[in-house]
Motif scaffolding. Structure first.
Motif, PDB file in Angstrom:
ATOM      1  N   ALA A  29      -0.340   9.802   7.765  1.00 19.99           N
ATOM      2  CA  ALA A  29      -0.060   8.707   6.832  1.00 19.99           C
ATOM      3  C   ALA A  29      -1.235   7.727   6.808  1.00 19.99           C
ATOM      4  CB  ALA A  29       1.230   7.995   7.216  1.00 19.99           C
ATOM      5  N   LYS A  30      -1.820   7.455   7.983  1.00 22.25           N
ATOM      6  CA  LYS A  30      -2.992   6.583   8.047  1.00 22.25           C
ATOM      7  C   LYS A  30      -4.171   7.203   7.306  1.00 22.25           C
ATOM      8  CE  LYS A  30      -2.092   4.331  12.474  1.00 22.25           C
ATOM      9  NZ  LYS A  30      -2.552   4.201  13.865  1.00 22.25           N
ATOM     10  N   LEU A  31      -4.330   8.517   7.459  1.00 21.09           N
ATOM     11  CA  LEU A  31      -5.401   9.226   6.769  1.00 21.09           C
ATOM     12  C   LEU A  31      -5.206   9.148   5.250  1.00 21.09           C
ATOM     13  CD1 LEU A  31      -7.923  11.016   6.981  1.00 21.09           C
ATOM     14  CD2 LEU A  31      -6.401  12.990   7.147  1.00 21.09           C
ATOM     15  N   ALA A  32      -3.973   9.290   4.801  1.00 21.96           N
ATOM     16  CA  ALA A  32      -3.682   9.175   3.369  1.00 21.96           C
ATOM     17  C   ALA A  32      -4.022   7.775   2.868  1.00 21.96           C
ATOM     18  CB  ALA A  32      -2.219   9.505   3.101  1.00 21.96           C
ATOM     19  N   LYS A  33      -3.690   6.759   3.647  1.00 18.45           N
ATOM     20  CA  LYS A  33      -4.010   5.373   3.271  1.00 18.45           C
ATOM     21  C   LYS A  33      -5.516   5.163   3.193  1.00 18.45           C
ATOM     22  CE  LYS A  33      -0.527   2.218   4.322  1.00 18.45           C
ATOM     23  NZ  LYS A  33       0.203   1.361   5.183  1.00 18.45           N
ATOM     24  N   LYS A  34      -6.228   5.729   4.166  1.00 21.55           N
ATOM     25  CA  LYS A  34      -7.688   5.600   4.185  1.00 21.55           C
ATOM     26  C   LYS A  34      -8.287   6.264   2.945  1.00 21.55           C
ATOM     27  CE  LYS A  34     -11.750   7.014   6.754  1.00 21.55           C
ATOM     28  NZ  LYS A  34     -12.272   7.978   7.699  1.00 21.55           N
ATOM     29  N   MET A  35      -7.793   7.440   2.611  1.00 22.77           N
ATOM     30  CA  MET A  35      -8.306   8.147   1.442  1.00 22.77           C
ATOM     31  C   MET A  35      -7.988   7.382   0.155  1.00 22.77           C
ATOM     32  SD  MET A  35      -7.440  12.037   2.574  1.00 22.77           S
ATOM     33  CE  MET A  35      -8.354  12.876   1.304  1.00 22.77           C
ATOM     34  N   GLY A  39     -10.554   5.855  -2.677  1.00 22.91           N
ATOM     35  CA  GLY A  39     -10.390   6.064  -4.112  1.00 22.91           C
ATOM     36  C   GLY A  39     -10.424   4.755  -4.879  1.00 22.91           C
ATOM     37  N   LYS A  40      -9.800   3.720  -4.332  1.00 25.49           N
ATOM     38  CA  LYS A  40      -9.819   2.407  -4.974  1.00 25.49           C
ATOM     39  C   LYS A  40     -11.241   1.857  -5.043  1.00 25.49           C
ATOM     40  CE  LYS A  40      -5.256   0.987  -3.366  1.00 25.49           C
ATOM     41  NZ  LYS A  40      -4.559  -0.019  -2.562  1.00 25.49           N
ATOM     42  N   ILE A  41     -12.005   2.086  -3.990  1.00 21.92           N
ATOM     43  CA  ILE A  41     -13.394   1.618  -3.971  1.00 21.92           C
ATOM     44  C   ILE A  41     -14.188   2.303  -5.076  1.00 21.92           C
ATOM     45  CG2 ILE A  41     -15.536   1.682  -2.622  1.00 21.92           C
ATOM     46  CD1 ILE A  41     -13.754   1.199  -0.118  1.00 21.92           C
ATOM     47  N   VAL A  42     -13.964   3.597  -5.266  1.00 27.68           N
ATOM     48  CA  VAL A  42     -14.653   4.331  -6.327  1.00 27.68           C
ATOM     49  C   VAL A  42     -14.292   3.747  -7.694  1.00 27.68           C
ATOM     50  CG1 VAL A  42     -14.796   6.569  -7.486  1.00 27.68           C
ATOM     51  CG2 VAL A  42     -14.911   6.456  -5.007  1.00 27.68           C
ATOM     52  N   LYS A  77      -8.100  -3.771 -17.375  1.00 33.64           N
ATOM     53  CA  LYS A  77      -6.771  -3.189 -17.554  1.00 33.64           C
ATOM     54  C   LYS A  77      -6.745  -1.739 -17.062  1.00 33.64           C
ATOM     55  CE  LYS A  77      -4.921  -2.050 -21.621  1.00 33.64           C
ATOM     56  NZ  LYS A  77      -4.410  -2.175 -22.988  1.00 33.64           N
ATOM     57  N   LEU A  78      -7.779  -0.978 -17.401  1.00 33.23           N
ATOM     58  CA  LEU A  78      -7.856   0.407 -16.930  1.00 33.23           C
ATOM     59  C   LEU A  78      -7.984   0.468 -15.409  1.00 33.23           C
ATOM     60  CD1 LEU A  78     -10.204   1.929 -19.641  1.00 33.23           C
ATOM     61  CD2 LEU A  78      -7.806   2.508 -19.257  1.00 33.23           C
ATOM     62  N   THR A  79      -8.785  -0.429 -14.853  1.00 28.77           N
ATOM     63  CA  THR A  79      -8.945  -0.484 -13.397  1.00 28.77           C
ATOM     64  C   THR A  79      -7.598  -0.743 -12.728  1.00 28.77           C
ATOM     65  OG1 THR A  79     -11.207  -1.293 -13.627  1.00 28.77           O
ATOM     66  CG2 THR A  79     -10.118  -1.670 -11.503  1.00 28.77           C
ATOM     67  N   ASP A  80      -6.864  -1.726 -13.250  1.00 28.02           N
ATOM     68  CA  ASP A  80      -5.555  -2.051 -12.682  1.00 28.02           C
ATOM     69  C   ASP A  80      -4.597  -0.866 -12.774  1.00 28.02           C
ATOM     70  OD1 ASP A  80      -6.521  -4.573 -12.149  1.00 28.02           O
ATOM     71  OD2 ASP A  80      -5.559  -5.506 -13.903  1.00 28.02           O
ATOM     72  N   GLU A  81      -4.624  -0.148 -13.898  1.00 29.46           N
ATOM     73  CA  GLU A  81      -3.745   1.019 -14.066  1.00 29.46           C
ATOM     74  C   GLU A  81      -4.067   2.101 -13.040  1.00 29.46           C
ATOM     75  OE1 GLU A  81      -3.772   2.552 -18.071  1.00 29.46           O
ATOM     76  OE2 GLU A  81      -3.388   0.571 -18.914  1.00 29.46           O
ATOM     77  N   PHE A  82      -5.350   2.384 -12.854  1.00 27.93           N
ATOM     78  CA  PHE A  82      -5.731   3.437 -11.914  1.00 27.93           C
ATOM     79  C   PHE A  82      -5.421   3.038 -10.474  1.00 27.93           C
ATOM     80  CE2 PHE A  82      -8.194   5.157 -15.464  1.00 27.93           C
ATOM     81  CZ  PHE A  82      -7.883   6.503 -15.342  1.00 27.93           C
ATOM     82  N   ILE A  83      -5.642   1.788 -10.127  1.00 27.21           N
ATOM     83  CA  ILE A  83      -5.334   1.338  -8.765  1.00 27.21           C
ATOM     84  C   ILE A  83      -3.828   1.386  -8.529  1.00 27.21           C
ATOM     85  CG2 ILE A  83      -5.321  -0.697  -7.268  1.00 27.21           C
ATOM     86  CD1 ILE A  83      -8.202  -1.175  -8.131  1.00 27.21           C
ATOM     87  N   LYS A  84      -3.046   1.007  -9.540  1.00 29.85           N
ATOM     88  CA  LYS A  84      -1.592   1.087  -9.420  1.00 29.85           C
ATOM     89  C   LYS A  84      -1.154   2.540  -9.219  1.00 29.85           C
ATOM     90  CE  LYS A  84       2.664   0.110 -11.914  1.00 29.85           C
ATOM     91  NZ  LYS A  84       3.246  -0.252 -13.203  1.00 29.85           N
ATOM     92  N   ILE A  86      -2.935   4.984  -7.940  1.00 27.67           N
ATOM     93  CA  ILE A  86      -3.342   5.391  -6.588  1.00 27.67           C
ATOM     94  C   ILE A  86      -2.316   4.903  -5.575  1.00 27.67           C
ATOM     95  CG2 ILE A  86      -5.048   4.989  -4.760  1.00 27.67           C
ATOM     96  CD1 ILE A  86      -7.199   5.051  -6.975  1.00 27.67           C
ATOM     97  N   ASP A  87      -1.884   3.635  -5.715  1.00 32.95           N
ATOM     98  CA  ASP A  87      -0.881   3.084  -4.802  1.00 32.95           C
ATOM     99  C   ASP A  87       0.433   3.856  -4.885  1.00 32.95           C
ATOM    100  OD1 ASP A  87      -2.558   1.132  -3.773  1.00 32.95           O
ATOM    101  OD2 ASP A  87      -1.901  -0.406  -5.211  1.00 32.95           O
ATOM    102  N   GLU A  88       0.864   4.213  -6.104  1.00 29.58           N
ATOM    103  CA  GLU A  88       2.108   4.973  -6.276  1.00 29.58           C
ATOM    104  C   GLU A  88       2.010   6.332  -5.599  1.00 29.58           C
ATOM    105  OE1 GLU A  88       2.550   5.169 -10.496  1.00 29.58           O
ATOM    106  OE2 GLU A  88       3.278   3.102 -10.662  1.00 29.58           O
ATOM    107  N   LEU A  89       0.900   7.028  -5.841  1.00 32.57           N
ATOM    108  CA  LEU A  89       0.730   8.355  -5.245  1.00 32.57           C
ATOM    109  C   LEU A  89       0.648   8.279  -3.724  1.00 32.57           C
ATOM    110  CD1 LEU A  89      -1.826   9.889  -7.759  1.00 32.57           C
ATOM    111  CD2 LEU A  89       0.581  10.529  -7.479  1.00 32.57           C
ATOM    112  N   THR A  90      -0.010   7.257  -3.215  1.00 34.13           N
ATOM    113  CA  THR A  90      -0.110   7.088  -1.766  1.00 34.13           C
ATOM    114  C   THR A  90       1.270   6.837  -1.166  1.00 34.13           C
ATOM    115  OG1 THR A  90      -2.340   6.206  -1.989  1.00 34.13           O
ATOM    116  CG2 THR A  90      -1.200   5.769   0.083  1.00 34.13           C
TER     117      THR A  90
END
Length: 100
Positions: A29-35, A39-42, A77-84, A86-90
């Motif tokens: 789970a920690k590894l998934a969070k790190k990944m 992704g958010k940084i990218v 707006k696109l950045t916020d959508e992608f980060i959201k 990523i958070d959902e998938l994580t």
């Protein structure tokens, strides 16, 4: 990093996968969070690059200041959508990992 050891019997390579312990589940789970953070940084780096490109276009008088602000809002707006997303998938992956 997965803790798997392949076994070669001459014809087939086997990778036994033991049942996950609670500690191993937490590590995964920690590894998934790190990944997900990577992704958010990218995504944020792409936002920065897009904003820099937009500013260059404005400085070269290819777009107006209003167009710059509209485009920057769209990029945000696109950045916020992608980060959201990523958070959902994580979150989904962490719940899946922690299930028995």
């Amino acid at each position: 990093e997965l803790g798997l050891t392949p076994v070669n019997d001459g014809k087939i390579i086997r990778i036994p996968i033991p049942p996950l312990s609670e500690a191993r589940r937490k590590d995964l789970a920690k590894l998934a969070k790190k990944m997900s953070e990577e992704g958010k940084i990218v995504v944020r780096n792409h936002r920065r690059d897009a904003n820099e490109l937009l500013k260059e276009l404005k400085n070269e008088k290819e777009i107006s200041e209003d167009d710059l602000f509209r485009a920057q809002e769209e990029v945000q707006k696109l950045t916020d959508e992608f980060i959201k997303r990523i958070d959902e998938l994580t979150g989904e992956k962490e719940r899946e990992i922690m299930e028995f």
